[in-house]
Design an enzyme around this catalytic site. Structure first.
Site, mmCIF file in Angstrom:
data_model
loop_
_atom_site.group_PDB
_atom_site.id
_atom_site.type_symbol
_atom_site.label_atom_id
_atom_site.label_comp_id
_atom_site.label_asym_id
_atom_site.label_seq_id
_atom_site.Cartn_x
_atom_site.Cartn_y
_atom_site.Cartn_z
ATOM 1 N N ARG A 1 0.867 -48.528 -5.449
ATOM 2 C CA ARG A 1 0.546 -49.907 -5.036
ATOM 3 C C ARG A 1 -0.729 -49.916 -4.200
ATOM 4 O O ARG A 1 -1.608 -50.758 -4.380
ATOM 5 C CB ARG A 1 1.704 -50.522 -4.247
ATOM 6 C CG ARG A 1 2.980 -50.674 -5.040
ATOM 7 C CD ARG A 1 4.123 -51.227 -4.210
ATOM 8 N NE ARG A 1 3.906 -52.624 -3.846
ATOM 9 C CZ ARG A 1 4.693 -53.300 -3.023
ATOM 10 N NH1 ARG A 1 5.743 -52.708 -2.458
ATOM 11 N NH2 ARG A 1 4.449 -54.564 -2.740
ATOM 12 N N CYS B 1 2.994 -53.337 5.384
ATOM 13 C CA CYS B 1 3.587 -52.988 4.093
ATOM 14 C C CYS B 1 3.288 -54.124 3.131
ATOM 15 O O CYS B 1 2.161 -54.614 3.074
ATOM 16 C CB CYS B 1 5.089 -52.759 4.253
ATOM 17 S SG CYS B 1 5.961 -54.153 5.023
#
Length: 278
Positions: free
Chosen positions: A177, A235
């Site tokens: 990611r 995050c």
């Protein structure tokens, strides 16, 4: 008090003032709670109790913090007082809502707060007593606080800290990611320019338990060598970032700042640069 507690230690705790919180997430999560939970545990909901989800994630991200007065009301409903010893678990090795609950309770000013090492699955393995159905408990008096007591960073502060080189911004999402290979949740893959990647999963051993404090400390000292000491953790939406904040605290570091909006806010905000490594 260690921020991490093992199932065997949990079984030895006195029950007076003990509050267990089930912070599992996912489809049919409340039904799962009713079907089976650690005996005495009270359910807390990520989307309803730990966040105030707005219409536009470009301002606040997918899980912005609720108003502190609303959170205080929820704690009262859960029977939590300043005397409570609170133990939280989820079924993601503490990496999902359990760590977020821990952070919010500490930021609220409560002291006796721990996350169950290995979570729900480890409790099953260690023969912790389970139950089903609703749990009966009394409400507590409302605790009044005006502000969160732990450091929180805004998008603008993260951007300024990176430009000025005053902070190390850690992205705890999986490497694919961060690199921009694909993005399973948010709209755009990639990362904040200047942020470094230390996936939260690296805080755990092969059994899904937190690494020992001395191992975590050695690991982060090495990874952060030569970088600014001030840390900002993010995050996807300010939830799993709390896992790394918890790990750093467990390792003896000062609790770093949480960028609550995280990638879900940055990636949606018009005009913000997106970096990739592919």
């Amino acid at each position: 008090m260690s921020p991490i507690i093992s199932p065997s230690e949990l079984k030895r705790l006195p029950t007076e003032n003990l509050v267990l919180l089930d912070a599992r997430v996912g489809k049919d999560v409340y039904r799962n709670y009713l079907d089976k939970h650690i005996k005495g545990a009270r359910f807390i909901d990520l989307d309803k109790d730990l966040a105030e989800i707005g219409e536009n994630a470009a301002f606040g991200g997918r899980h912005p913090l609720p108003a502190i007065k609303k959170f205080a009301q929820k704690l009262s409903e859960l029977g939590i007082s300043e005397k409570s010893h609170i133990v939280i678990y989820d079924d993601k090795n503490g990496a999902n809502a359990a760590a977020r609950v821990w952070w919010m309770l500490k930021a609220f000013g409560l002291e006796k707060v721990q996350v169950l090492d290995g979570g729900f699955q480890n409790a099953e393995k260690q023969n912790v007593e389970f139950s089903s159905g609703e749990e009966a408990f009394e409400k507590s008096d409302l605790i009044k606080h005006e502000n969160w007591l732990l450091s929180i960073s805004t998008l603008e502060e993260v951007e300024n800290e990176l430009i000025n080189g005053n902070s190390t911004v850690i992205d705890v999402r999986d490497a694919y990611r961060y690199k921009g290979e694909s993005e399973p949740i948010d709209l755009v893959a990639g990362h904040i320019p200047g942020a470094i990647n230390i996936p939260f999963s690296e805080n755990l051993d092969e059994n899904g338990n937190f690494l020992a404090p001395e191992i975590l400390r050695e690991k982060y000292v090495k990874l952060l060598e030569g970088k600014p000491e001030n840390l900002i953790i993010h995050c996807g939406s300010g939830v799993t970032a709390c896992h790394t904040i918890l790990a750093l605290h467990h390792a003896g570091f000062r609790i770093p700042s949480l960028y609550v909006g995280s990638w879900s806010e940055w990636s949606r905000r018009e005009g913000k640069e997106i970096a990739k490594e592919i």
